[in-house]
Design a protein around this motif. Structure first.
Motif, mmCIF file in Angstrom:
data_model
loop_
_atom_site.group_PDB
_atom_site.id
_atom_site.type_symbol
_atom_site.label_atom_id
_atom_site.label_comp_id
_atom_site.label_asym_id
_atom_site.label_seq_id
_atom_site.Cartn_x
_atom_site.Cartn_y
_atom_site.Cartn_z
ATOM 1 N N PRO A 1 0.811 -1.230 0.000
ATOM 2 C CA PRO A 1 0.000 0.000 0.000
ATOM 3 C C PRO A 1 0.839 1.273 0.000
ATOM 4 N N ALA A 2 1.877 1.305 0.811
ATOM 5 C CA ALA A 2 2.722 2.503 0.866
ATOM 6 C C ALA A 2 3.469 2.709 -0.451
ATOM 7 N N LEU A 3 3.888 1.605 -1.081
ATOM 8 C CA LEU A 3 4.602 1.718 -2.342
ATOM 9 C C LEU A 3 3.675 2.199 -3.454
ATOM 10 N N PHE A 4 2.439 1.697 -3.497
ATOM 11 C CA PHE A 4 1.473 2.158 -4.493
ATOM 12 C C PHE A 4 1.158 3.648 -4.283
ATOM 13 N N ALA A 5 1.022 4.059 -3.029
ATOM 14 C CA ALA A 5 0.723 5.468 -2.746
ATOM 15 C C ALA A 5 1.874 6.363 -3.195
ATOM 16 N N ARG A 6 3.103 5.923 -2.970
ATOM 17 C CA ARG A 6 4.250 6.735 -3.381
ATOM 18 C C ARG A 6 4.343 6.798 -4.896
ATOM 19 N N ALA A 7 4.075 5.671 -5.566
ATOM 20 C CA ALA A 7 4.097 5.679 -7.027
ATOM 21 C C ALA A 7 3.059 6.646 -7.579
ATOM 22 N N ALA A 8 1.873 6.693 -6.966
ATOM 23 C CA ALA A 8 0.826 7.604 -7.431
ATOM 24 C C ALA A 8 1.265 9.060 -7.321
ATOM 25 N N ARG A 9 2.052 9.366 -6.285
ATOM 26 C CA ARG A 9 2.519 10.740 -6.092
ATOM 27 C C ARG A 9 3.696 11.088 -6.999
ATOM 28 N N GLU A 10 4.654 10.186 -7.101
ATOM 29 C CA GLU A 10 5.927 10.526 -7.714
ATOM 30 C C GLU A 10 6.101 9.994 -9.134
ATOM 31 N N ALA A 11 5.457 8.881 -9.448
ATOM 32 C CA ALA A 11 5.634 8.268 -10.767
ATOM 33 C C ALA A 11 4.311 7.660 -11.225
ATOM 34 N N PRO A 12 3.324 8.501 -11.537
ATOM 35 C CA PRO A 12 1.981 7.987 -11.830
ATOM 36 C C PRO A 12 1.916 7.107 -13.078
ATOM 37 N N GLY A 13 2.919 7.175 -13.945
ATOM 38 C CA GLY A 13 2.920 6.319 -15.126
ATOM 39 C C GLY A 13 3.547 4.959 -14.884
ATOM 40 N N VAL A 14 4.045 4.727 -13.677
ATOM 41 C CA VAL A 14 4.676 3.452 -13.339
ATOM 42 C C VAL A 14 3.629 2.506 -12.750
ATOM 43 N N ARG A 15 3.558 1.316 -13.326
ATOM 44 C CA ARG A 15 2.687 0.274 -12.799
ATOM 45 C C ARG A 15 3.542 -0.748 -12.055
ATOM 46 N N LEU A 16 3.061 -1.170 -10.902
ATOM 47 C CA LEU A 16 3.790 -2.136 -10.075
ATOM 48 C C LEU A 16 3.125 -3.500 -10.201
ATOM 49 N N ARG A 17 3.919 -4.482 -10.561
ATOM 50 C CA ARG A 17 3.397 -5.847 -10.697
ATOM 51 C C ARG A 17 4.160 -6.737 -9.719
ATOM 52 N N PHE A 18 3.440 -7.340 -8.792
ATOM 53 C CA PHE A 18 4.053 -8.214 -7.799
ATOM 54 C C PHE A 18 3.903 -9.666 -8.232
ATOM 55 N N LEU A 19 4.997 -10.393 -8.189
ATOM 56 C CA LEU A 19 4.983 -11.824 -8.455
ATOM 57 C C LEU A 19 5.224 -12.570 -7.151
#
Length: 311
Positions: A127-145
């Motif tokens: 959750p914290a990583l998704f929130a930071r991505a939304a603020r700082e790198a909104p074009g980055v998608r995070l995929r967890f394996l």
């Protein structure tokens, strides 16, 4: 941009033609990631007809359909799956080459970054990583394996960009950064009998235990520590994920194990953690990545996020 045929290796799009449009590699990478012509068109800011024509060129270059219909979806062919990691790696190296040493505005980056880690880590820090991505790198998608029951060189292959957690054996060239040493805790439901009175190693060993293991292992370092004291525990079963064990522990008198960094999850679920009355080896928490990502600004941002979250 075009390169000559002599620059192309076997199996690479365009290797059999007069030249290679590197945009085909980028398009192939996005098509295999999206497994959708319309999704790839949106990512690359193209019309669907233009994306379809590009797919046609890729099919001709590879001599393979690449993506085929399966009901209402498209699925990659075996050959496409076989070259996906290599294509992704080539695209990443090209990005790093043409980005140069200058600063990159992360808000303009459009990427999918793939992270390998167990479900407890994802639940605790995702959750914290998704929130930071939304603020700082909104074009980055995070995929967890999730971790597989088989060991595979996912970082070397390019299937995963970053591994988080307790890092096991890696390829010789893989970078490993240690964050801190973690410890193992016991975890049970509220009002569990072990929580009443003094918790001795004998009471702990006498309880019924469940393990979490991607390979289905029923023993581990805890059992080795007990054996040194002439004790053994009764392991009644094994499950593949922390989430499965957590819901099982809530409804039984089984005893589970969890790393201390997963406390936010156990607290949220209402489970109770406790110190294990044994001298157990520490768990080295860290991250690993392939050196081809060293100069990649988006990957460097991801590594910094991991440091700040987990250290």
């Amino acid at each position: 941009m075009r390169v000559t045929q002599s620059s192309c290796g076997p199996g690479v799009p365009g290797a059999g033609g007069a030249g290679l449009d590197l945009n085909l590699l980028l398009a192939l990478d996005v098509l295999l990631d999206e497994q959708s012509v319309s999704g790839a068109a949106r990512r690359l800011h193209l019309s669907e007809p233009a994306m379809s024509r590009t797919l046609g060129r890729i099919r001709k270059a590879l001599g393979d359909p690449v993506l085929v219909r399966a009901g209402r979806q498209m699925v990659p062919t075996p050959h496409a799956l076989a070259v996906q990691a290599e294509v992704s790696a080539v695209v990443e190296r090209a990005r790093a080459l043409f980005a140069g040493p200058g600063a990159v505005d992360l808000r303009t980056v459009s990427r999918t970054l793939t992270i390998l880690g167990n479900d407890a880590l994802v639940g605790a820090y995702g959750p914290a990583l998704f929130a930071r991505a939304a603020r700082e790198a909104p074009g980055v998608r995070l995929r967890f394996l999730g971790e597989s029951h088989e060991d595979a060189p996912l970082l070397r292959q390019g299937t995963a960009d970053l591994e988080l957690g307790v890092i096991g054996e890696t390829a010789p060239e893989v970078r490993v950064e240690h964050f801190r040493d973690d410890r193992m805790l016991g975890v049970v439901r509220p009002e569990h009998p072990l929580l009443r009175g003094e918790l001795t190693v004998h009471r702990f060993a006498a309880a019924d235990h469940v393990t979490v293991s991607r390979r289905g292992r029923l023993t581990g370092p805890l059992d080795a520590a007990l054996a040194e004291l002439g004790l053994s525990r009764r392991v009644v079963g094994s499950v593949g994920t922390f989430a499965a064990s957590a819901f099982m522990l809530l409804r039984t008198d089984l005893v589970g194990l969890v790393t201390s960094w997963a406390r936010p999850l156990t607290d949220t679920l209402g489970l109770v953690t406790f110190e294990i009355p044994l001298d157990l080896p520490p768990l080295p928490l860290g991250m690993a990545w392939h050196p081809r990502h060293d100069a990649d600004p988006a990957h460097a941002w991801l590594r910094e996020c991991a440091r700040e979250l987990l250290m």
